[in-house]
Scaffold this motif. Sequence first.
Motif, PDB file in Angstrom:
ATOM      1  N   SER A 185       0.816  -1.221   0.000  1.00  0.00           N
ATOM      2  CA  SER A 185       0.000   0.000   0.000  1.00  0.00           C
ATOM      3  C   SER A 185       0.848   1.269   0.000  1.00  0.00           C
ATOM      4  O   SER A 185       0.353   2.344  -0.340  1.00  0.00           O
ATOM      5  N   GLN A 186       2.106   1.147   0.362  1.00  0.00           N
ATOM      6  CA  GLN A 186       2.993   2.307   0.432  1.00  0.00           C
ATOM      7  C   GLN A 186       3.664   2.627  -0.898  1.00  0.00           C
ATOM      8  O   GLN A 186       4.364   3.636  -1.019  1.00  0.00           O
ATOM      9  N   GLY A 187       3.472   1.768  -1.878  1.00  0.00           N
ATOM     10  CA  GLY A 187       4.068   2.019  -3.185  1.00  0.00           C
ATOM     11  C   GLY A 187       5.587   1.977  -3.126  1.00  0.00           C
ATOM     12  O   GLY A 187       6.171   1.075  -2.537  1.00  0.00           O
ATOM     13  N   SER A 188       6.217   2.993  -3.687  1.00  0.00           N
ATOM     14  CA  SER A 188       7.677   2.999  -3.799  1.00  0.00           C
ATOM     15  C   SER A 188       8.361   3.819  -2.705  1.00  0.00           C
ATOM     16  O   SER A 188       9.549   4.115  -2.808  1.00  0.00           O
ATOM     17  N   VAL A 189       7.637   4.155  -1.653  1.00  0.00           N
ATOM     18  CA  VAL A 189       8.204   5.050  -0.631  1.00  0.00           C
ATOM     19  C   VAL A 189       9.509   4.505  -0.045  1.00  0.00           C
ATOM     20  O   VAL A 189      10.451   5.260   0.172  1.00  0.00           O
ATOM     21  N   TYR A 190       9.586   3.217   0.201  1.00  0.00           N
ATOM     22  CA  TYR A 190      10.804   2.654   0.792  1.00  0.00           C
ATOM     23  C   TYR A 190      11.970   2.759  -0.181  1.00  0.00           C
ATOM     24  O   TYR A 190      13.070   3.151   0.195  1.00  0.00           O
ATOM     25  N   ALA A 191      11.716   2.387  -1.422  1.00  0.00           N
ATOM     26  CA  ALA A 191      12.765   2.467  -2.436  1.00  0.00           C
ATOM     27  C   ALA A 191      13.200   3.916  -2.639  1.00  0.00           C
ATOM     28  O   ALA A 191      14.393   4.190  -2.798  1.00  0.00           O
ATOM     29  N   TRP A 243      13.346   6.232  -0.528  1.00  0.00           N
ATOM     30  CA  TRP A 243      14.175   6.663   0.604  1.00  0.00           C
ATOM     31  C   TRP A 243      15.348   5.722   0.847  1.00  0.00           C
ATOM     32  O   TRP A 243      16.083   5.886   1.816  1.00  0.00           O
ATOM     33  N   ASP A 244      15.500   4.719  -0.013  1.00  0.00           N
ATOM     34  CA  ASP A 244      16.547   3.712   0.155  1.00  0.00           C
ATOM     35  C   ASP A 244      16.472   3.072   1.545  1.00  0.00           C
ATOM     36  O   ASP A 244      17.476   2.921   2.247  1.00  0.00           O
ATOM     37  N   ALA A 245      15.225   2.734   1.917  1.00  0.00           N
ATOM     38  CA  ALA A 245      14.959   2.161   3.242  1.00  0.00           C
ATOM     39  C   ALA A 245      14.412   0.743   3.082  1.00  0.00           C
ATOM     40  O   ALA A 245      13.776   0.426   2.074  1.00  0.00           O
ATOM     41  N   PRO A 246      14.638  -0.107   4.069  1.00  0.00           N
ATOM     42  CA  PRO A 246      14.048  -1.450   4.006  1.00  0.00           C
ATOM     43  C   PRO A 246      12.532  -1.359   4.192  1.00  0.00           C
ATOM     44  O   PRO A 246      12.027  -0.413   4.795  1.00  0.00           O
ATOM     45  N   SER A 247      11.830  -2.339   3.681  1.00  0.00           N
ATOM     46  CA  SER A 247      10.376  -2.394   3.860  1.00  0.00           C
ATOM     47  C   SER A 247      10.055  -2.746   5.310  1.00  0.00           C
ATOM     48  O   SER A 247      10.915  -3.226   6.061  1.00  0.00           O
ATOM     49  N   SER A 248       8.800  -2.533   5.677  1.00  0.00           N
ATOM     50  CA  SER A 248       8.420  -2.896   7.051  1.00  0.00           C
ATOM     51  C   SER A 248       8.537  -4.406   7.249  1.00  0.00           C
ATOM     52  O   SER A 248       8.911  -4.869   8.326  1.00  0.00           O
TER      53      SER A 248
END
Length: 144
Positions: free
Chosen positions: A72-78, A80-85
């Motif tokens: 549901s968060q789309g590409s937000v993690y990518a 920010w170069d952050a791991p997914s939840s």
Amino acid sequence: MTYCLTRALLVPGILAVMAVTAAAEEPDVDCEDPVTQMDLTHCAGKDYEKADATLNELWTKVTAKAKGFDKSQGSVYADWDAPSSFEVLRDAQRVWNEYRDRQCDYEGYAYFGGTLQPMVELQCKTRLTEERNAAFRDMLTTPN
């Protein structure tokens, strides 16, 4: 020399076979009224098995929820170069497993080498696993 080498190899082998054979046979223990230390340890093992089975069931649900949230968060993690939840949860669970095992080893050391040590370690694992199960249940009822 040959006798010592043969004995050094044969005795551990025999003990390993005995341990596997003993482990394969389910003892007839009344865990409502355990009598011996072996019974108490066996019942502690059964309690841990139940708690661990629940943990595995909850893990499936918690990870599905995390993956759904990630989607549901789309590409937000990518972005920010952050791991997914899910990745964070997975890493946390790996660390928690190690913590549980080391903590329970530590608690068992109060009875190091004695017949109580395995039971105390199993009781600790059950307690910590039940606490983790409660945390997973909370995760399932609250928003991410």
